[in-house]
Design an enzyme around this catalytic site. Structure first.
Site, mmCIF file in Angstrom:
data_model
loop_
_atom_site.group_PDB
_atom_site.id
_atom_site.type_symbol
_atom_site.label_atom_id
_atom_site.label_comp_id
_atom_site.label_asym_id
_atom_site.label_seq_id
_atom_site.Cartn_x
_atom_site.Cartn_y
_atom_site.Cartn_z
ATOM 1 N N LYS A 107 27.924 23.539 49.101
ATOM 2 C CA LYS A 107 28.865 24.781 48.924
ATOM 3 C C LYS A 107 29.037 25.230 50.298
ATOM 4 O O LYS A 107 28.162 24.855 51.273
ATOM 5 C CB LYS A 107 28.328 25.870 48.170
HETATM 6 P P1 NAD Z 1 39.449 33.705 42.551
HETATM 7 O O1 NAD Z 1 39.565 34.321 43.954
HETATM 8 O O2 NAD Z 1 40.837 32.881 42.000
HETATM 9 O O3 NAD Z 1 39.278 34.852 41.400
HETATM 10 C C1 NAD Z 1 38.542 35.918 41.604
HETATM 11 C C2 NAD Z 1 38.954 37.112 40.805
HETATM 12 O O4 NAD Z 1 37.948 38.065 40.954
HETATM 13 C C3 NAD Z 1 40.156 37.778 41.545
HETATM 14 O O5 NAD Z 1 41.302 37.831 40.660
HETATM 15 C C4 NAD Z 1 39.397 39.054 42.101
HETATM 16 O O6 NAD Z 1 40.698 40.136 42.469
HETATM 17 C C5 NAD Z 1 38.532 39.358 41.115
HETATM 18 N N1 NAD Z 1 37.383 39.892 41.613
HETATM 19 C C6 NAD Z 1 36.871 40.203 43.006
HETATM 20 N N2 NAD Z 1 36.091 41.025 43.029
HETATM 21 C C7 NAD Z 1 35.976 41.672 41.839
HETATM 22 C C8 NAD Z 1 35.241 42.675 41.339
HETATM 23 N N3 NAD Z 1 34.083 43.305 42.122
HETATM 24 N N4 NAD Z 1 35.327 42.985 40.048
HETATM 25 C C9 NAD Z 1 36.355 42.539 39.198
HETATM 26 N N5 NAD Z 1 37.194 41.381 39.782
HETATM 27 C C10 NAD Z 1 36.751 41.212 40.898
HETATM 28 O O7 NAD Z 1 38.032 32.955 42.378
HETATM 29 P P2 NAD Z 1 38.047 31.808 41.254
HETATM 30 O O8 NAD Z 1 38.348 30.365 41.845
HETATM 31 O O9 NAD Z 1 38.579 32.023 39.983
HETATM 32 O O10 NAD Z 1 36.259 31.834 41.061
HETATM 33 C C11 NAD Z 1 35.747 32.770 40.363
HETATM 34 C C12 NAD Z 1 34.207 32.437 40.143
HETATM 35 O O11 NAD Z 1 34.170 31.133 39.250
HETATM 36 C C13 NAD Z 1 33.356 32.212 41.256
HETATM 37 O O12 NAD Z 1 31.826 32.808 40.829
HETATM 38 C C14 NAD Z 1 33.401 30.820 41.570
HETATM 39 O O13 NAD Z 1 32.271 30.174 42.148
HETATM 40 C C15 NAD Z 1 33.497 30.165 40.092
HETATM 41 N N6 NAD Z 1 34.079 28.701 40.175
HETATM 42 C C16 NAD Z 1 35.215 28.548 40.522
HETATM 43 C C17 NAD Z 1 35.705 27.398 40.061
HETATM 44 C C18 NAD Z 1 37.096 26.668 40.645
HETATM 45 O O14 NAD Z 1 37.398 25.869 40.451
HETATM 46 N N7 NAD Z 1 37.969 27.778 41.250
HETATM 47 C C19 NAD Z 1 34.996 26.309 39.830
HETATM 48 C C20 NAD Z 1 33.632 26.646 39.297
HETATM 49 C C21 NAD Z 1 33.189 27.882 39.364
#
Ligand code: NAD
Length: 476
Positions: A107
């Site tokens: 990561k």
């Molecule tokens: P992203 O940046 O696209 O979205 C995150 C969202 O959460 C945003 O809309 C942001 O405004 C919101 N956010 C941030 N802080 C917040 C808070 N305190 N309260 C409420 N909302 C809040 O990120 P993502 O890619 O969707 O990732 C989200 C989670 O999923 C992370 O834990 C990431 O590790 C996990 N994840 C993502 C992927 C991927 O393919 N993108 C894959 C596996 C896991």
């Protein structure tokens, strides 16, 4: 409020790992070898922006190299630190093992709020970060393959791929150095939506098993189920969109950075997303009740809670008040080890992160294979498949003519049957198959062992066993 103190994210992952490993019979010392993070590289680099030098701190952590390349996203957020990156890298190891993606865990992260920078500035920063990692083989098609995570997406992955290609001009596999790229830069159809789609497939599979639904006190189908989602970013938006549009679930709550929205009749996910893009938050959205303290919605009465933003949001301070009977961890580490214990005692079923959000790495795996094979999925067989189906249709038509046109095919059967599978259909089919198979491997352990009472422990048992077998095969 509990007087217990909360462990760090990495300690929390280790505690959950230790719970599972106690139930296993591993050779002496192997447990520690699997648990610890192999290496974490910290880099500080400068970029000249707005007439001054700005210094940024980034990390790339390699948790386990039992299989290579190692794989894991790159996160852009102000809270990024070594502990977090190591926890996320460990989860990648277990996740890849569970869904049989042939990678070790890694990561990366950069301490930055991407919203504070212009696009051209972000490009400079990303290219410089990529340069620093690539020159140490921490971005490399056969050694370390990043992907998007919080705060990054297709755009950043395209810059990283291009930066790597510039540094390795004769590497024919250069595009495979990173996944989550846009389609025109070597990406694959269905990657952007993949993690949210995987969350949907995971819930569909859960709802196929009466015994599992009963464990959460639920019954019936996803249709009409009340859902609360935290974070309407890449993962949360796609999960909520597919669940509401395709499965008939009702998204009654959406929590974002600036607050939460509640509507018992269900929110229009697309409309909320458009509102967020335009207004940089949910505040002011017309068709819902707005709560300044959005996190309070985590405690709302609902059937399914989907934390899809960040880690540690369900913790010792609020776990007791969480009412959802089913939590699916779309984010990584949203439930701390202490909260996990409280929720388990309350009878809440948790579909764990290492499984729930594995859709992203699964489709990333398909993208990596596509890049290495230099051919789009479906390109060789699609028309041949259609031609064979046409033969069947023609024959049916001929028989109908012979029998005096006494029967007919249902209207859309012909169109549906004739259509050969393109890349998107194949990706979805591969993802669905992966999510079903991995769920079944977890539930088998969950239901067959008296000492395993939750899906998370089952997931750890399945994945640690696979990692241990890899080490064993290597003679370690
Ligand atoms: P992203 O940046 O696209 O979205 C995150 C969202 O959460 C945003 O809309 C942001 O405004 C919101 N956010 C941030 N802080 C917040 C808070 N305190 N309260 C409420 N909302 C809040 O990120 P993502 O890619 O969707 O990732 C989200 C989670 O999923 C992370 O834990 C990431 O590790 C996990 N994840 C993502 C992927 C991927 O393919 N993108 C894959 C596996 C896991």
């Amino acid at each position: 409020m509990s007087s217990r103190t909360e462990p760090s994210f990495r300690e929390s992952v280790d505690l959950m790992f230790n719970r599972a490993v106690k139930l296993m019979d591993l050779p002496p010392g192997l447990e520690e070898k699997i648990r610890v993070c192999n290496a974490t590289y910290t880099v500080r680099f400068g970029v000249r922006l707005r007439g001054a030098m700005h210094t940024f701190t980034g990390y790339r952590s390699v948790h386990s190299e039992h299989m290579e390349p190692v794989k894991g996203g790159i996160r852009y957020a102000t809270g990024v630190n070594q502990d977090e990156v190591e926890a996320l890298a460990a989860l990648m190891t277990y996740k890849c093992a569970l869904v049989e993606a042939p990678f070790g865990g890694s990561k990366g992260g950069l301490c930055i709020d991407p919203r504070e920078y212009e696009e051209h500035e972000l490009e400079l920063i990303t290219r410089r970060f990529a340069y620093e990692l690539a020159k140490r083989d921490l971005i490399h098609p056969s050694q370390n393959v990043p992907a998007p995570d919080m705060g990054t997406g297709e755009r950043e992955m395209a810059w990283i791929a291009d930066q790597y290609a510039r540094m390795n001009t004769t590497d024919i596999n250069a595009k495979a150095c990173v996944t989550g790229k846009p389609l025109n830069a070597g990406g694959i159809s269905g990657r952007v939506e993949a993690t949210g789609r995987g969350v949907q497939y995971a819930l569909q599979e859960f709802f196929r098993h009466e015994e599992d639904k009963a464990a959460a006190g639920l019954s019936g189908k996803l249709d009409g189920k009340r859902v609360v989602v935290q974070g309407l970013g890449n993962v949360g938006y796609h999960a909520a969109k597919f669940l509401s549009e395709e499965d008939g679930s009702r998204i009654i709550g959406i929590i974002e950075r600036d607050g939460g929205l509640f509507n018992a009749d269900g929110l229009d996910v697309e409309a909320v997303r458009n509102w967020i893009v335009k207004h940089d938050g949910v505040s002011g959205y017309p068709d819902a009740q707005f709560l300044e303290n959005g996190a309070a919605l985590l405690e709302e009465e609902c059937d399914i809670l989907i934390p899809a933003a960040l880690e540690g949001v369900i913790n010792l301070s609020n776990a007791e008040r969480v009412k959802a009977p089913l939590i699916i961890e779309a984010a990584n580490g949203p439930v701390t080890a202490g909260a996990d214990e409280i929720l388990r005692k309350k009878g809440c079923v948790i579909i764990p992160d290492m499984y729930a959000n594995a859709g992203g790495v699964t489709v990333s795996y398909f993208e990596w294979v596509k890049n290495l094979s230099h051919i789009r999925f479906g390109r060789m067989q699609r028309r041949q498949e259609e031609a064979r189906h046409q033969l069947v249709i023609d024959e049916l038509q001929r028989l109908d003519d012979v029998m005096g046109n006494t029967w007919s095919m249902s209207p859309d059967f012909k169109d549906k049957y004739l259509k050969g599978a393109g890349e998107l259909e194949l990706v979805r089919s591969g993802l669905d198959d992966t999510m079903r198979a991995a769920y079944q491997s977890m539930r088998e352990v969950w239901h067959s062992r008296d000492d395993v009472t939750d899906l998370r422990t089952a997931a750890y048992l399945v994945s640690i066993d696979k990692v241990a077998k890899s080490y064993h095969a290597k003679g370690l």
